[in-house]
Design an enzyme around this catalytic site. Structure first.
Site, PDB file in Angstrom:
ATOM      1  CB  SER A  89      30.790 -32.041  15.547  1.00  0.00           C
ATOM      2  OG  SER A  89      30.125 -31.534  14.401  1.00  0.00           O
ATOM      3  CE1 TYR A 143      27.485 -36.347  15.408  1.00  0.00           C
ATOM      4  CE2 TYR A 143      27.119 -34.237  14.346  1.00  0.00           C
ATOM      5  CZ  TYR A 143      27.972 -35.259  14.729  1.00  0.00           C
ATOM      6  OH  TYR A 143      29.307 -35.176  14.436  1.00  0.00           O
TER       7      TYR A 143
END
Length: 252
Positions: free
Chosen positions: A136, A149
């Site tokens: 990501s 995250y």
């Protein structure tokens, strides 16, 4: 003979789109997931082109048992797509839920490690294969509430590069796909604990990336000549770009 791909987290989002795209381009897909009804739907749709594995990737004994159940004729995996992952919450670090943090670490880091360690020895023995990790842009660009995250995706980025270092001299490729804002997945619905309005607000009036866009990139990466390795590829929608750095001013 069809290429054999193992894709984790295939019951929705990127994993589902990647599975369909690969099968439609002649691959046989071994797909993993926790939702058995969804796996059964894929099996019914694709028949002999899809092999379902139902287990929780956070659980190493379950993962090993499922992996060992793959029929002998399908054990020479050509492509591993480590897709399973999730984000939970957007609270700042001092208010975050520790269970959420642990869940993200167990899925995004440990699950990816487990699957890679199980698949890689056979690739090394055959001196061929490709591992594509779904990272990501959160692993590169920090944002408030992204704490753990983002850290898990930074792990994916560095782990991918270190795999390349370990595999020096081997004909095995490793790529890290780093998407930005992507809609039409369960990602934000999971992050916001089922709050559909919050999830919808994030994508409202934005021409975002779609799961099929990421699936097409995964296919393209794997279809490059075997002497070409794309180390990483960062994808944002045209509508997304970079914010100014935050500066906190003193109160007079």
């Amino acid at each position: 003979m069809s290429k054999i791909a193992l894709v984790t987290g295939v019951t929705s989002g990127f994993g589902l789109a990647i599975t369909k795209t690969l099968i439609n381009n002649g691959y046989l897909v071994i797909g993993t997931g926790r939702r058995l009804p969804k796996l059964n739907e894929l099996k019914q749709q694709f028949q002999e082109k899809f092999i379902p594995l139902n287990f929780d990737i956070q659980n190493l004994p379950e993962t090993q048992q499922a992996f060992n159940s793959i029929p002998q004729e399908y054990q020479n995996i050509d492509l591993l797509v480590n897709n399973a992952g999730l984000a939970l919450g957007l609270e700042v670090a001092n208010k975050a839920n520790l269970d959420d943090w642990q869940n993200m670490v167990d899925t995004n880091i440990k699950g990816l490690m487990f699957m890679t360690r199980l698949v890689l020895p056979n690739m090394v023995e055959r001196n061929t294969g490709h591992i594509i990790n779904i990272g990501s842009i959160a692993g590169t660009y920090p944002y408030p509430g992204g704490n753990v995250y983002g850290a898990t995706k930074a792990f994916v980025k560095q782990f991918s590069l270190n795999l390349r270092a370990d595999l020096a001299g081997k004909n095995i490729r490793v790529s890290n796909v780093e998407p930005g804002l992507c809609g039409e997945t369960d990602f934000s619905l999971v992050r916001f604990k089922g709050d559909e309005q919050k999830a919808q607000n994030l994508y409202e009036n934005v021409n975002y990336i779609k799961p099929e866009d990421i699936a097409n990139i995964v296919l393209w990466l794997n279809q490059q000549p075997s002497h070409v390795n794309i180390n990483s590829i960062e994808i944002m929608p045209t509508a997304q770009t970079f914010s100014a750095l935050n500066v906190s001013k003193k109160n007079n």
